[in-house]
Scaffold this active site. Sequence first.
Site, PDB file in Angstrom:
ATOM      1  N   TYR A 156       1.622 -20.941 -30.826  1.00 48.67           N
ATOM      2  CA  TYR A 156       2.845 -21.017 -31.630  1.00 48.67           C
ATOM      3  C   TYR A 156       4.002 -20.333 -30.880  1.00 48.67           C
ATOM      4  O   TYR A 156       5.100 -20.893 -30.754  1.00 48.67           O
ATOM      5  CB  TYR A 156       2.605 -20.352 -32.987  1.00 48.67           C
ATOM      6  CG  TYR A 156       3.757 -20.484 -33.959  1.00 48.67           C
ATOM      7  CD1 TYR A 156       4.039 -21.698 -34.575  1.00 48.67           C
ATOM      8  CD2 TYR A 156       4.559 -19.387 -34.281  1.00 48.67           C
ATOM      9  CE1 TYR A 156       5.092 -21.823 -35.480  1.00 48.67           C
ATOM     10  CE2 TYR A 156       5.603 -19.498 -35.188  1.00 48.67           C
ATOM     11  CZ  TYR A 156       5.871 -20.714 -35.786  1.00 48.67           C
ATOM     12  OH  TYR A 156       6.916 -20.832 -36.679  1.00 48.67           O
ATOM     13  N   LYS A 160       7.531 -21.886 -29.526  1.00 53.70           N
ATOM     14  CA  LYS A 160       8.824 -21.434 -30.044  1.00 53.70           C
ATOM     15  C   LYS A 160       9.693 -20.780 -28.954  1.00 53.70           C
ATOM     16  O   LYS A 160      10.918 -20.888 -28.991  1.00 53.70           O
ATOM     17  CB  LYS A 160       8.618 -20.491 -31.234  1.00 53.70           C
ATOM     18  CG  LYS A 160       7.969 -21.175 -32.447  1.00 53.70           C
ATOM     19  CD  LYS A 160       8.849 -22.283 -33.023  1.00 53.70           C
ATOM     20  CE  LYS A 160       8.285 -22.916 -34.278  1.00 53.70           C
ATOM     21  NZ  LYS A 160       9.123 -23.998 -34.817  1.00 53.70           N
TER      22      LYS A 160
END
Length: 260
Positions: A156, A160
């Site tokens: 993740y 990001k």
Amino acid sequence: MSGRLAGKVAMVTGGGSGIGAEICRHCAREGALVAVTDVRQEAAEQVAAEICQAQGHALAWACDVADRNAVEAAAEGVEKELGPLAIWVNNAGISRIVPFLECSDELWDLTLRVNLKGTFIGCQVALRRMLPRRRGVILNMSSQSGKSGSSHYAAYCASKFGIIGLTQSLAIEFAQHGIRVNALCPGVVFTSLWDGQLEDYARKRNLSPEEVKPYLEARIPLGRLCTPQDVAAAAVFLVSDEAAYITGQALNVSGGSVMH
Ligand code: NAD
């Protein structure tokens, strides 16, 4: 039509739930014609119907952000129905919490496919339409996990962080063409994304699921979790002409918990 986005056509991916749905509602309230897109058609339809009931203007479109043909078809269809796209919000995203050594190739690929490749495709499709008009605004959804690493969150965070690099690069490349590109970095918002990972987060911190919220709140200078409304208000500002001199930024909406 009045409002800060009066008459502008806005595309929001992942608009069927949580932060994306609230961005759709806020944009519609500011006078935008909103395309609510989501991989879950029913969810997109529900949000669009709710906006129309509130006298806003919206349509729903089902599309997987990582499927280039589907995204192009969505852009084409939305422009036919609503007019030239002025605003494109790459919001769709997924998240899982797993210890790094248990992160499978499949989970890595899926996270990067939806979060980063989906944003890449959205930016390309949007830019190809905006460039000839020399006008347009793109907003990409990063996270505070796009600025600080975190255990059990490698895929993740990688996606990001990647979104911020992509945002900065496009901001520089397309500023001369009249197009602004920014990112938002929200703190924790208890949406359905968190429903799916609350127990894993609790396990990672040795907490019970009930202890997670107070644990997180205690670490936020403003003392509360982020809300979809907090994020949507910042989104409307960044896509509006009020932010005409702002590009290449990754704005924290995190109650003071990230300051870089
Ligand atoms: P959510 O799960 O409530 O909403 C995400 C939406 O994206 C869902 O409607 C889902 O169907 C859709 N979606 C998932 N995969 C898709 C795909 N392949 N194509 C199109 N749509 C797809 O989550 P949320 O919390 O509202 O998250 C929205 C964005 O905000 C995500 O990018 C997320 O990473 C980011 N974010 C969330 C938080 C948080 O704490 N909730 C914090 C920072 C950033």
